[in-house]
Design an enzyme around this catalytic site. Sequence first.
Site, PDB file in Angstrom:
ATOM      1  N   LYS A 272       0.840  -1.195   0.000  1.00 63.00           N
ATOM      2  CA  LYS A 272       0.000   0.000   0.000  1.00 63.00           C
ATOM      3  C   LYS A 272       0.877   1.246   0.000  1.00 63.00           C
ATOM      4  O   LYS A 272       1.920   1.291   0.658  1.00 63.00           O
ATOM      5  CB  LYS A 272      -0.914  -0.019   1.230  1.00 63.00           C
ATOM      6  CG  LYS A 272      -1.968   1.083   1.256  1.00 63.00           C
ATOM      7  CD  LYS A 272      -2.895   0.906   2.463  1.00 63.00           C
ATOM      8  CE  LYS A 272      -3.961   1.983   2.529  1.00 63.00           C
ATOM      9  NZ  LYS A 272      -4.856   1.809   3.701  1.00 63.00           N
TER      10      LYS A 272
ATOM     11  N   SER B 154      -9.953  -0.590   7.099  1.00 59.78           N
ATOM     12  CA  SER B 154      -9.388  -0.388   5.763  1.00 59.78           C
ATOM     13  C   SER B 154      -8.656  -1.581   5.169  1.00 59.78           C
ATOM     14  O   SER B 154      -8.262  -1.537   4.004  1.00 59.78           O
ATOM     15  CB  SER B 154      -8.449   0.830   5.767  1.00 59.78           C
ATOM     16  OG  SER B 154      -9.195   2.014   5.853  1.00 59.78           O
TER      17      SER B 154
ATOM     18  N   SER C 155      -9.691   1.802   2.855  1.00 59.23           N
ATOM     19  CA  SER C 155      -8.818   2.545   1.967  1.00 59.23           C
ATOM     20  C   SER C 155      -7.801   1.680   1.225  1.00 59.23           C
ATOM     21  O   SER C 155      -7.147   2.144   0.299  1.00 59.23           O
ATOM     22  CB  SER C 155      -8.072   3.625   2.766  1.00 59.23           C
ATOM     23  OG  SER C 155      -7.240   3.025   3.766  1.00 59.23           O
TER      24      SER C 155
END
EC number: 6.3.5.7
Length: 485
Positions: free
Chosen positions: A79, A178, A154
Amino acid sequence: MSIRYESVENLLTLIKDKKIKPSDVVKDIYDAIEETDPTIKSFLALDKENAIKKAQELDELQAKDQMDGKLFGIPMGIKDNIITNGLETTCASKMLEGFVPIYESTVMEKLHNENAVLIGKLNMDEFAMGGSTETSISKKTVNPFDHKAVPGGSSGGSAAAVAAGLVPFSLGSDTGGSIRQPAAYCGVVGMKPTYGRVSRFGLVAFASSLDQIGPLTRNVKDNAIVLEAISGADANDSTSAPVDDVDFTSEIGKDIKGLKVALPKEYLGEGVADDVKEAVQNAVETLKSLGAVVEEVSLPNTKFGIPSYYVIASSEASSNLSRFDGIRYGYHSKEAHSLEELYKMSRSEGFGKEVKRRIFLGTFALSSGYYDAYYKKSQKVRTLIKNDFDKVFENYDVVVGPTAPTTAFNLGEEIDDPLTMYANDLLTTPVNLAGLPGISVPCGQSNGRPIGLQFIGKPFDEKTLYRVAYQYETQYNLHDVYEKL
C-alpha cells in the site's frame, strides 16, 4: 492454474523444490499486471528493474541451496502509505507527488530480510481516508468481481491486486476497517492485527492510536505466514508491543470442537442487508457443524462506534497532517507570495476534499469549547466499547459477524454522500477502537459480489482467529473463482 494464482505456500514449495525459479515467478506476475491492471488499476508504481534484479540474485541462491527467508522469492504489493526506500510513496495524494523516501519502513525491512520481492506500490484512498479508493488523486481501482463496483477502501488496491492474481500477498493498513472491508468486497482474506503487533514505523500516520498494518491474501494460511514475517516489537515504534509469540501457523488445521463463538445481536441488526445476514447465518450453521458453540450476545455500544471513531480519527489526523506544510517536503504552491499564503495554499491545493473534510472535523473537535463535548466524550465511548468486548471475552473465544453491512456498492454511488460512506464502517470501527485483532474471510456472494465474514479475537490471540478462519475456509472459499475473473 497459472503461477499468478498460486498460493504463497505452494510457491514456496515450488521454489524450494527447484521446480520454478524466483525470476520466473516475478516475470509471470509482471506479465499478469501488464495484461490485467490497465482494467483493475490497482498499482500506482512498479519497481520492475529492482524486482527483476532481486529475483535473479535469488535464482543464484536457489542454485546453491541457500534459500533462507520465510518468503523466499515471493512477490508482494505494498500500500502506498508504507514507506519504501528509493521508491515513490505518495499516499495517493497530490501533496506527496514525487516524494521518494530515503529510509525503509520496519515492515519492508522485515520482508526484504525474508527475501520477498517488491513488485510495486498499490492504490488507496488519499492518506487512507475513504472507504472506496475513489479519493485517490491518481486513479479509481475497480473490483475484480464486478468492474462497476468499488474495491472498498482505503486499501482497495491491495485487495483488488490479490483478488485479480497480480500478487500472492499485499500489505494494507487498517484504521477503521481499511483492510477488512476491501477484503470483504474483493473476496480475499484480510487481517487487522492487534494494535502494537506490527510496527508502524514507516507507516504514514493517519490516526496513530488506531492505525495498524496487516496482510491480504487469497487464503488463511498464507495470511498467517505473512503476519509471522512482519510481526514483532520495534525500538523505532514506542507503541509496538513486546510480545514474543509470533507463531500463527502451528494451530492451523486444529479442529474447533468446543470453541465458544459469540454472535452479537447488534451485528445482524439495523443497517445490515438481508443478503449479508443470510450469508452470515449460513456461516454460523457451518461453524456449528464443525463443532463450535455459537451463542447470541450483546455489544450494546456498537452503534456509537462510527461517531466516536470519526471524532477520534479526524482529531488525530488533523494533528498528524499538520506536518505537510509545503516547506520541508511535499507539494509546494507556486502562487504564494508570503509564508502564510504558502501554508494555506499548499495545503488547500495539495489535499483532496475528503482529507480536508476530516482535518476540519478534527480541528473543530479539538478546539476550545468543544473538546469536552466531542473528543473527550468520544474517548469515554471508546472505553465503553472496549469494556463490552472484554465482558464478552470472559466467556467466549471469538466474536463472529459480517465484515461490512452490504456488498460492494457501485463506483460513484456514495463518494458525494460522506455519511452513507461512513456507515459502511459500522462493524469494523469498534475493533480498532478496542485495539483488537480482526480477520475477514469470504462467506458468500450476492449478484456476483463477495460477502465477508469477520472473526474478532482477544488481544494478541491472532492464532485462534487463524484457526477458526482456516476451518471455516475448508467449507467455503473462492479458490476456484479467482482465475475465472
